[in-house]
Design an enzyme around this catalytic site. Structure first.
Site, PDB file in Angstrom:
ATOM      1  N   HIS A   1       4.671   4.580  -2.936  1.00 19.41           N
ATOM      2  CA  HIS A   1       4.940   5.962  -2.511  1.00 19.41           C
ATOM      3  C   HIS A   1       6.382   6.143  -2.017  1.00 19.41           C
ATOM      4  O   HIS A   1       7.096   7.037  -2.472  1.00 19.41           O
ATOM      5  CB  HIS A   1       3.978   6.382  -1.392  1.00 19.41           C
ATOM      6  CG  HIS A   1       2.527   6.267  -1.759  1.00 19.41           C
ATOM      7  ND1 HIS A   1       2.078   6.408  -3.044  1.00 19.41           N
ATOM      8  CD2 HIS A   1       1.418   6.022  -1.013  1.00 19.41           C
ATOM      9  CE1 HIS A   1       0.766   6.258  -3.066  1.00 19.41           C
ATOM     10  NE2 HIS A   1       0.339   6.011  -1.852  1.00 19.41           N
TER      11      HIS A   1
ATOM     12  N   ASP B   1       0.817  -1.210   0.000  1.00 17.23           N
ATOM     13  CA  ASP B   1       0.000   0.000   0.000  1.00 17.23           C
ATOM     14  C   ASP B   1       0.859   1.272   0.000  1.00 17.23           C
ATOM     15  O   ASP B   1       0.486   2.268  -0.617  1.00 17.23           O
ATOM     16  CB  ASP B   1      -0.899  -0.014   1.258  1.00 17.23           C
ATOM     17  CG  ASP B   1      -1.992   1.039   1.204  1.00 17.23           C
ATOM     18  OD1 ASP B   1      -2.607   1.190   0.133  1.00 17.23           O
ATOM     19  OD2 ASP B   1      -2.226   1.719   2.226  1.00 17.23           O
TER      20      ASP B   1
END
Ligand code: BG6
Length: 488
Positions: free
Chosen positions: A241, A236
């Site tokens: 990211h 996730d």
């Protein structure tokens, strides 16, 4: 071209992402006069809704930075007149043909450009792309598709998704969003590095001791347990990211600011890294905790999460880049939900000054700390440098409290990442989107570890909701002689 049209179809218009991020970002762009002259927005979803109902939904959820501005209401009225709704199944060519007819009515005889934002679960990406490409066609203009993670769960499933998309689209039409790349301070990272002489020469193993990439949320997976349990924090947050930030941080100077040149350098960094092993990682999962009379739930208290779930809600990892610039420098990542604070930071710890005069002259109690550069991505975006100073007074004591702020606090509002990225997709600027080889390289790094964690059913270390996470993260850092910086 001023006279061409752009239609933006938000597929999955009634979903959370569309309501919270996409429509508000589109409105903010409209308010700032950034959208093309002839634009139309279509919401597409399965539920039955009229145009008026869509407009109502959009206006009710339109919370964005523009909210308090003058003439916001008037602008909103104008904006909503450009928003329409089309209800249809995601796998129905016929329903997409009906959409195509409506789009053509808006486009008239102008050159037509079409942007589809797939704000839907990835298992139906291919259905939509297939139906949309078979049943809808722009006239003389471009068609682009924005997709957002999860792009698969591992190397194989991601490659299968890419192959599937490429049956209908060419790479240049696919805009893979990682919304962290649209964040102001992440964009500023390469400006900081490549346009400041005081940093550029220091950016290597010679002066940098370690780099920390920290992501922390002070809330759990509330309401998203179903999605989250299938992915976990590594997929996730880390694989995308944080890894994207790392790639920009560590890449060599691109030959230009063109998208392909930047992405080529990012891929090289990713390919220079060693895939993670079990011993490079600590995983955790939050457990229930009572504080001030309130009981905060455990991850597994979420009704959509299996009681025996081993999905990590926290992970810390040590990564290394095997190239001349970074050999031996630990890049430590830490990401977690239900921690004590919310924030994201990049912390760069520099080496000690060789033969430090102050340490030599005054003994160990005057040991100076190393310099640290902190890039606070959010909240309160800032960049500051921790330097050693003499504490004012008659004695000779040093501290590191005085920060040199290296980026002025602009009073300007910071646009949401989705505004930047949507605008770039409309303008065909690919710099901040993930190319398929970047995605492959990112999965290569994490897939063996994820497989091993899952096959061996490695249990995460439990940490109380609202705490600083598992102590194991400190042992991991200590292995590399590193202390985690505290989020400021
Ligand atoms: C998303 C993750 O990509 O990023 C979420 O799926 C996370 O779990 C979110 O909460 C964080 O984004 P931001 O912009 O709020 O830091």
């Amino acid at each position: 071209n001023d006279e061409s049209t752009v239609t933006i179809t938000v597929v999955g218009a009634s979903g959370d992402l569309a309501k919270k991020k996409i429509f508000p970002a589109l409105f903010a762009l409209y308010y700032e006069d950034c959208l093309p002259k002839h634009f139309t927005i279509f919401g597409y979803a399965r539920s039955n809704m009229t145009d008026a109902e869509l407009r109502n939904m959009v206006s009710r959820t339109l919370t964005c930075r523009i909210d308090k501005r003058e003439n916001c209401n008037e602008k909103m009225e104008e904006f909503l007149k450009r928003c329409f709704y089309h209800s249809g199944q995601y796998d129905s060519e016929e329903h997409f043909r009906d959409l195509d007819k409506k789009l053509k009515q808006h486009e008239g005889s102008r050159v037509s450009n079409r942007l589809f934002y797939l704000s839907i679960p990835p298992n139906i990406f291919l259905d939509v792309v297939k139906c949309a490409s078979i049943s809808s066609s722009s006239v003389n203009g471009w068609t682009r598709v924005i997709v957002e993670k999860p792009f698969g769960r591992d190397s194989d499933s991601s490659a299968a998704l890419t192959r599937g998309l490429k049956q209908y689209l060419v790479e240049d039409q696919i805009f893979r969003i990682d919304h962290y790349l649209g964040k102001e301070l992440v964009e500023n990272l390469s400006v900081l590095r490549f346009s400041n002489l005081v940093f550029e020469p220091l950016w290597s193993r010679q002066y940098i001791r370690n780099v920390q990439l920290i992501f922390s949320e002070d809330f759990g997976t509330e309401g998203r347990g179903g999605y989250f349990d299938r992915y976990g924090i590594i997929r996730d947050i880390m694989q995308n990211h944080l890894l994207q930030i790392l790639a920009i941080f560590a890449m060599e100077t691109p030959i230009s600011l063109e998208a392909e040149d930047i992405r080529n350098e990012k891929v090289k960094v990713l390919c220079s890294m060693k895939p993670l092993q079990l011993e490079d990682v600590v995983i955790g999962q939050y457990k229930s905790h009572t504080k001030g009379g309130t009981t905060y739930p455990a991850y597994t208290d979420d009704k959509t999460v299996p009681k025996d779930s081993l999905t990590p809600t926290f992970a810390a990892a040590a990564l290394f880049i095997n190239n001349a610039r970074w050999d031996g420098v630990p890049f430590l990542m830490k990401a977690g939900k239900a921690l004590h604070t919310k924030g994201a930071e990049i912390r760069v710890q520099f080496r000690h000054v060789p033969g430090n005069l102050y340490k030599r002259s005054f003994g160990t109690d005057l040991d100076t700390s190393t310099n640290e550069l902190v890039i606070r991505v959010q909240p309160d975006e800032a960049i500051y440098l921790k330097i050693n100073n003499k504490i004012p007074g008659l004695g000779m004591r040093l501290d590191r409290k005085t920060d040199v702020e290296t980026c002025p606090r602009y009073s300007k509002e910071i646009p949401d990442a989705y505004e930047r990225l949507l605008l770039d997709a409309i303008e065909g600027e690919r710099r901040l989107f993930i190319r398929s080889d970047e995605l492959d390289a990112a999965w290569e790094l994490f897939t063996p570890l994820l497989k091993e964690l899952e096959e061996k059913r490695i249990a995460p270390e439990l940490y109380p909701y609202g705490s600083r996470g598992p102590v194991g993260a400190h042992y991991l850092a200590a292995k590399y002689n590193v202390r985690w910086g505290d989020l400021t």
